[in-house]
Structure formats: C-alpha cells, structure tokens
Design a protein around this motif. Structure first.
Motif, PDB file in Angstrom:
ATOM      1  N   ASN A   1       0.866  -1.189   0.000  1.00 56.08           N
ATOM      2  CA  ASN A   1       0.000   0.000   0.000  1.00 56.08           C
ATOM      3  C   ASN A   1       0.902   1.239   0.000  1.00 56.08           C
ATOM      4  OD1 ASN A   1      -1.369   2.274   1.153  1.00 56.08           O
ATOM      5  ND2 ASN A   1      -2.917   0.934   2.027  1.00 56.08           N
TER       6      ASN A   1
ATOM      7  N   LYS B   1       0.679   3.746   2.934  1.00 51.14           N
ATOM      8  CA  LYS B   1       1.301   3.281   4.179  1.00 51.14           C
ATOM      9  C   LYS B   1       2.821   3.272   4.083  1.00 51.14           C
ATOM     10  CE  LYS B   1      -1.841  -0.334   5.626  1.00 51.14           C
ATOM     11  NZ  LYS B   1      -1.748  -1.762   5.879  1.00 51.14           N
TER      12      LYS B   1
ATOM     13  N   LYS C   1       2.543 -10.786   8.364  1.00 51.46           N
ATOM     14  CA  LYS C   1       3.142 -10.113   7.200  1.00 51.46           C
ATOM     15  C   LYS C   1       4.622  -9.831   7.431  1.00 51.46           C
ATOM     16  CE  LYS C   1      -0.347  -6.968   6.965  1.00 51.46           C
ATOM     17  NZ  LYS C   1      -1.150  -5.822   6.492  1.00 51.46           N
TER      18      LYS C   1
ATOM     19  N   ASP D   1      -0.509  -3.575  10.187  1.00 42.12           N
ATOM     20  CA  ASP D   1      -1.878  -3.944   9.863  1.00 42.12           C
ATOM     21  C   ASP D   1      -2.754  -2.929  10.561  1.00 42.12           C
ATOM     22  OD1 ASP D   1      -3.457  -5.919   8.338  1.00 42.12           O
ATOM     23  OD2 ASP D   1      -4.512  -6.085  10.241  1.00 42.12           O
ATOM     24  N   SER D   2      -3.638  -2.332   9.816  1.00 45.16           N
ATOM     25  CA  SER D   2      -4.374  -1.214  10.389  1.00 45.16           C
ATOM     26  C   SER D   2      -5.777  -1.174   9.831  1.00 45.16           C
ATOM     27  CB  SER D   2      -3.639   0.091  10.080  1.00 45.16           C
ATOM     28  OG  SER D   2      -3.327   0.158   8.707  1.00 45.16           O
ATOM     29  N   GLY D   3      -6.595  -0.343  10.430  1.00 48.62           N
ATOM     30  CA  GLY D   3      -7.950  -0.212   9.931  1.00 48.62           C
ATOM     31  C   GLY D   3      -8.753   0.720  10.801  1.00 48.62           C
TER      32      GLY D   3
ATOM     33  N   ALA E   1      -9.681  -2.952   4.421  1.00 50.51           N
ATOM     34  CA  ALA E   1      -9.256  -2.977   3.019  1.00 50.51           C
ATOM     35  C   ALA E   1     -10.279  -3.767   2.198  1.00 50.51           C
ATOM     36  CB  ALA E   1      -7.872  -3.599   2.887  1.00 50.51           C
TER      37      ALA E   1
ATOM     38  N   PHE F   1     -12.771   3.015  -2.290  1.00 48.27           N
ATOM     39  CA  PHE F   1     -12.981   3.527  -0.936  1.00 48.27           C
ATOM     40  C   PHE F   1     -14.168   4.478  -0.862  1.00 48.27           C
ATOM     41  CE2 PHE F   1      -8.883   1.626  -0.277  1.00 48.27           C
ATOM     42  CZ  PHE F   1      -9.095   1.024   0.956  1.00 48.27           C
TER      43      PHE F   1
ATOM     44  N   PHE G   1      -5.509   8.793   2.095  1.00 48.98           N
ATOM     45  CA  PHE G   1      -5.869   7.554   1.423  1.00 48.98           C
ATOM     46  C   PHE G   1      -6.942   6.856   2.265  1.00 48.98           C
ATOM     47  CE2 PHE G   1      -3.754   4.447   4.216  1.00 48.98           C
ATOM     48  CZ  PHE G   1      -2.827   5.238   4.875  1.00 48.98           C
ATOM     49  N   GLY G   2      -7.475   5.759   1.720  1.00 52.40           N
ATOM     50  CA  GLY G   2      -8.451   4.948   2.451  1.00 52.40           C
ATOM     51  C   GLY G   2      -9.602   5.775   2.997  1.00 52.40           C
ATOM     52  N   TYR G   3      -9.838   5.644   4.307  1.00 53.71           N
ATOM     53  CA  TYR G   3     -10.986   6.284   4.957  1.00 53.71           C
ATOM     54  C   TYR G   3     -10.677   7.703   5.465  1.00 53.71           C
ATOM     55  CZ  TYR G   3     -12.837   1.520   4.923  1.00 53.71           C
ATOM     56  OH  TYR G   3     -13.284   0.279   4.527  1.00 53.71           O
ATOM     57  N   ASP G   4      -9.536   8.263   5.117  1.00 55.17           N
ATOM     58  CA  ASP G   4      -9.148   9.597   5.609  1.00 55.17           C
ATOM     59  C   ASP G   4     -10.225  10.671   5.442  1.00 55.17           C
ATOM     60  OD1 ASP G   4      -6.704   8.908   6.649  1.00 55.17           O
ATOM     61  OD2 ASP G   4      -5.547   9.542   4.893  1.00 55.17           O
TER      62      ASP G   4
ATOM     63  N   ARG H   1      -0.438   5.101  13.359  1.00 50.02           N
ATOM     64  CA  ARG H   1       0.847   4.535  12.917  1.00 50.02           C
ATOM     65  C   ARG H   1       2.003   5.195  13.677  1.00 50.02           C
ATOM     66  NH1 ARG H   1      -0.954   5.048   8.296  1.00 50.02           N
ATOM     67  NH2 ARG H   1      -2.047   3.078   8.356  1.00 50.02           N
TER      68      ARG H   1
END
Ligand code: IMP
Length: 196
Positions: free
Chosen positions: A14, A17, A57, A73-75, A90, A99, A155-158, A184
């Motif tokens: 990603n 990240k 990972k 690993d995040s979410g 993800a 997204f 990115f993502g849910y920002d 992070r």
C-alpha cells in the motif's frame, strides 16, 4: 537502536502506508526497501486481529528477504457498528479498491444505528527478524466519522475521519500535518521506546 539500522523491508504493498512508514523511519538512518520493490508475495491476511496479521506479514517478509521487516496492519473501527470494518477495512473496498463505496457503507450502517459517531484508527506494527523473532506494538487515533467525505490528500478512509479535538478530516491535512496524529506514529513511538 541496534535492531533499526541498515536495510529494512517495509512489508506493505500500500503506497500510502509505505510513504508514512518510510517518513517515520527517516530519522533513524534506516534504508527502507518496500516489499513491492523486492517482488515479495503479499501473504493472505488470515488472522482475525490487527496484531496477528501484522506479525504474519512481517514474519513472511523477513523470512523471504533475509532482512529485518516492518509490517503494519491497520484499519478503522466504528464503535456503533460493532467495530466494523476493523480488520476488514481494506476488504470493504473490494478488488477495485473503491474507498468511495467503502466510506458510503460505513456511513449508511452508522446512520441506521443511532447518533454515536465515535471511531478510531488502529495500527499494529510488527518488527520481525530473519531468525523468525517478532515484536508487535499497537497505536490508536480516536475521532469521529463525518459525511460527506472531505479532502483529497490522504488515502483509504481519511476523508470521513476527523481526529479528536480538531475540525478537519485526515483527508484535508497535508502528509506532514496528519502523520504525527496517526495510529501509525503512536505505534511507532512504542516500538522506538522498546529499542532504547
Ligand atoms: P491492511 O492493513 O492492509 O489490511 O489495510 C488496512 C486498510 O485500512 C487500508 O487499506 C485503509 O483503507 C485503512 N487504513 C489504515 N490506515 C489508514 C489511514 O491512516 N487512513 C485511512 N485509511 C486507513
């Protein structure tokens, strides 16, 4: 700082990240190499926790490359909908990484569930050695979910997440503004403290 020197694999495909992790590693004189650059396969995330998936990972990348490896690993956990999407953050975006659709699903489920807009981003950061040893550190960033999405920078849910005490979404912040506020960065602070 003995375990954070030289070449280190950032075990993520990603780019958002990898960029944030590389920036956090900047002050340590580490030479980050991404798993993508090394052509390492992306292991399937078969665990049900952030910690389990981060360890999986990092271990896979360290064993395949013979170098220390750092994996994240995040979410996003939204409290009123049982912590969803959580480790499936993800996957809610589907194979096309949509997204927009994932954020809309969060908002629709949240709207149907009441008034609590509380949420947190969670990050588990795992540092693995080529001998198989792994340490994992967890950080969080608390905030609220807003609609409609705002900002194009992250990115993502920002674009639907406003960190506690602030008014702009992560998507409206520059990389340098967002980074110190993140889950992070907080996980990374714990990792650094453990090495001292
Ligand atoms: P995974 O850790 O590769 O399973 O993916 C985690 C997913 O959570 C990412 O694809 C993003 O959608 C989301 N995520 C994790 N950290 C952030 C962040 O800082 N901002 C926005 N979304 C994030």
């Amino acid at each position: 700082m003995s375990r954070l020197t030289g070449r280190l694999v950032v075990a993520s495909h990603n780019t958002g990240k990898v960029r944030e992790i590389a920036a956090l590693l900047g002050p340590f004189g580490v030479e980050p190499v991404s798993a993508g650059e090394l052509g390492l396969p992306e292991p399937e995330e078969t665990e049900t926790t952030f910690t389990g998936n981060a360890a999986l990972k990092a271990r896979a990348a360290a064993l395949a490359s013979g170098l220390p490896a750092l994996a994240d690993d995040s979410g996003l956990e939204v409290f009123a909908i049982g912590g969803d999407p959580g480790v499936y953050s993800a996957r809610w975006a589907g194979p096309n990484k949509d997204f927009g659709a994932a954020m809309r699903r969060v908002w629709e489920e949240l709207s149907a569930s009441g008034n609590d807009r509380g949420a947190r981003f969670v990050c588990a950061l795992a540092l693995a050695q080529p001998d198989g040893g792994v340490e994992v550190f967890e950080g969080e960033a608390r905030g609220t979910i807003v609609w409609p999405p705002r900002g194009e920078k992250g990115f993502g849910y920002d674009p639907i997440f406003v960190p506690e005490g602030l008014t702009r979404t992560f998507g409206e912040m520059t990389h340098d503004e967002k980074l110190p506020l993140t889950h992070r960065a907080r996980a990374f602070e714990k990792l650094v403290a453990s090495l001292k």
